[in-house]
Design an enzyme around this catalytic site. Structure first.
Site, PDB file in Angstrom:
ATOM      1  N   HIS A  17      54.855  58.647  87.420  1.00 54.97           N
ATOM      2  CA  HIS A  17      53.991  59.417  86.509  1.00 54.97           C
ATOM      3  C   HIS A  17      53.375  60.612  87.258  1.00 54.97           C
ATOM      4  O   HIS A  17      53.298  61.717  86.731  1.00 54.97           O
ATOM      5  CB  HIS A  17      52.824  58.564  86.001  1.00 54.97           C
ATOM      6  CG  HIS A  17      53.207  57.364  85.197  1.00 54.97           C
ATOM      7  ND1 HIS A  17      52.745  56.100  85.468  1.00 54.97           N
ATOM      8  CD2 HIS A  17      54.014  57.229  84.106  1.00 54.97           C
ATOM      9  CE1 HIS A  17      53.221  55.244  84.579  1.00 54.97           C
ATOM     10  NE2 HIS A  17      54.005  55.896  83.748  1.00 54.97           N
ATOM     11  N   LYS A  41      48.382  44.890  72.718  1.00 51.83           N
ATOM     12  CA  LYS A  41      49.024  44.798  74.036  1.00 51.83           C
ATOM     13  C   LYS A  41      48.059  44.201  75.062  1.00 51.83           C
ATOM     14  O   LYS A  41      46.863  44.490  75.037  1.00 51.83           O
ATOM     15  CB  LYS A  41      49.426  46.209  74.489  1.00 51.83           C
ATOM     16  CG  LYS A  41      50.925  46.393  74.669  1.00 51.83           C
ATOM     17  CD  LYS A  41      51.224  47.824  75.063  1.00 51.83           C
ATOM     18  CE  LYS A  41      52.537  47.979  75.757  1.00 51.83           C
ATOM     19  NZ  LYS A  41      52.804  49.397  76.055  1.00 51.83           N
ATOM     20  N   ARG A  90      63.940  58.451  83.217  1.00 49.91           N
ATOM     21  CA  ARG A  90      64.447  57.854  84.455  1.00 49.91           C
ATOM     22  C   ARG A  90      65.928  57.542  84.391  1.00 49.91           C
ATOM     23  O   ARG A  90      66.640  57.610  85.373  1.00 49.91           O
ATOM     24  CB  ARG A  90      63.708  56.540  84.746  1.00 49.91           C
ATOM     25  CG  ARG A  90      62.327  56.736  85.270  1.00 49.91           C
ATOM     26  CD  ARG A  90      61.546  55.459  85.217  1.00 49.91           C
ATOM     27  NE  ARG A  90      61.240  55.105  83.837  1.00 49.91           N
ATOM     28  CZ  ARG A  90      60.434  54.126  83.468  1.00 49.91           C
ATOM     29  NH1 ARG A  90      59.869  53.384  84.387  1.00 49.91           N
ATOM     30  NH2 ARG A  90      60.196  53.892  82.205  1.00 49.91           N
ATOM     31  N   SER A 127      55.668  50.855  85.837  1.00 52.08           N
ATOM     32  CA  SER A 127      54.390  50.146  85.890  1.00 52.08           C
ATOM     33  C   SER A 127      54.628  48.637  85.882  1.00 52.08           C
ATOM     34  O   SER A 127      53.896  47.890  86.535  1.00 52.08           O
ATOM     35  CB  SER A 127      53.511  50.529  84.695  1.00 52.08           C
ATOM     36  OG  SER A 127      53.136  51.881  84.773  1.00 52.08           O
TER      37      SER A 127
HETATM   38  P1  ADP Z   1      54.750  53.715  77.663  1.00 52.94           P
HETATM   39  O1  ADP Z   1      54.009  52.456  77.372  1.00 52.94           O
HETATM   40  O2  ADP Z   1      54.545  54.815  76.650  1.00 52.94           O
HETATM   41  O3  ADP Z   1      56.198  53.546  78.060  1.00 52.94           O
HETATM   42  P2  ADP Z   1      54.293  54.344  80.442  1.00 52.94           P
HETATM   43  O4  ADP Z   1      52.964  54.461  81.077  1.00 52.94           O
HETATM   44  O5  ADP Z   1      55.163  53.232  80.913  1.00 52.94           O
HETATM   45  O6  ADP Z   1      53.976  54.265  78.905  1.00 52.94           O
HETATM   46  O7  ADP Z   1      55.118  55.703  80.577  1.00 52.94           O
HETATM   47  C1  ADP Z   1      54.639  56.939  80.151  1.00 52.94           C
HETATM   48  C2  ADP Z   1      55.707  58.017  80.394  1.00 52.94           C
HETATM   49  O8  ADP Z   1      56.019  58.081  81.763  1.00 52.94           O
HETATM   50  C3  ADP Z   1      57.043  57.754  79.694  1.00 52.94           C
HETATM   51  O9  ADP Z   1      57.577  58.991  79.281  1.00 52.94           O
HETATM   52  C4  ADP Z   1      57.904  57.165  80.774  1.00 52.94           C
HETATM   53  O10 ADP Z   1      59.283  57.405  80.538  1.00 52.94           O
HETATM   54  C5  ADP Z   1      57.408  57.968  81.966  1.00 52.94           C
HETATM   55  N1  ADP Z   1      57.653  57.291  83.237  1.00 52.94           N
HETATM   56  C6  ADP Z   1      57.377  56.024  83.562  1.00 52.94           C
HETATM   57  N2  ADP Z   1      57.745  55.748  84.844  1.00 52.94           N
HETATM   58  C7  ADP Z   1      58.305  56.889  85.322  1.00 52.94           C
HETATM   59  C8  ADP Z   1      58.919  57.271  86.574  1.00 52.94           C
HETATM   60  N3  ADP Z   1      59.060  56.427  87.589  1.00 52.94           N
HETATM   61  N4  ADP Z   1      59.363  58.534  86.683  1.00 52.94           N
HETATM   62  C9  ADP Z   1      59.234  59.405  85.654  1.00 52.94           C
HETATM   63  N5  ADP Z   1      58.696  59.118  84.466  1.00 52.94           N
HETATM   64  C10 ADP Z   1      58.233  57.882  84.293  1.00 52.94           C
END
Ligand code: ADP
Length: 151
Positions: A17, A41, A90, A127
């Site tokens: 992120h 959630k 990703r 995450s």
């Molecule tokens: P959600 O619950 O909406 O999936 P996340 O916090 O998991 O929320 O992800 C938010 C955004 O960050 C999404 O667009 C996801 O694809 C992106 N994202 C998550 N991990 C990575 C990563 N390692 N590299 C790039 N983008 C990421």
């Protein structure tokens, strides 16, 4: 004024992120990191903790702000004059999932979704993997910004 929202759960924010946000600052005048509140959630970190981790990670970046929101992302955009939704990609699974959301959002409102491809070095981080490492007492510090610390 080009304003983008980066919506997500950020439970917790990871270096993936972080990389997307850092790079997006060059494309937009303002980037709003928006933590979606979903009552159904279960989260590992409280809303306050997730907010603080992101605020601290970007305390020296005036273009980045952090908010929480409920409801549809496009509604948040329309209320706050946000024209762009930013998402990170990703892998092909992310692409298929994000494509459906982006098409739906385009049906709902004239807001463009902009995708940034993850950096190769952080493409494997999620995450959910970070939470697994934390639960099993592994060294999670290599996967997250310094602001993320478990008490
Ligand atoms: P959600 O619950 O909406 O999936 P996340 O916090 O998991 O929320 O992800 C938010 C955004 O960050 C999404 O667009 C996801 O694809 C992106 N994202 C998550 N991990 C990575 C990563 N390692 N590299 C790039 N983008 C990421």
């Amino acid at each position: 004024m080009k304003r983008a929202i980066f919506p997500g759960s950020f439970d917790p924010i990871t270096l993936g992120h972080y990389d997307i946000i850092k790079r997006s600052v060059k494309l937009f005048d303002e980037v709003i990191v928006a933590i979606g509140i979903n009552a159904d959630k279960k989260y590992m970190f409280s809303l306050e903790e997730r907010l603080r981790f992101i605020e601290e990670a970007f305390k020296d970046e005036p273009k980045v702000s952090v908010v929480t929101y409920k409801g549809l992302t496009v509604d948040f955009c329309q209320k706050n004059n946000v024209e762009f939704i930013l998402r990170g990609l990703r892998n092909p699974a992310d692409f298929e999932f994000e494509k459906a959301i982006a098409h739906t959002n385009r049906d709902l409102a004239p807001i463009e979704t902009v995708f940034l491809l993850t950096a190769a070095s952080t493409s494997y981080i999620s995450s959910s993997i970070v939470r697994d490492v934390i639960r099993n007492n592994g060294d999670y510090t290599k996967l997250v910004p310094k602001s993320v610390r478990v008490k």
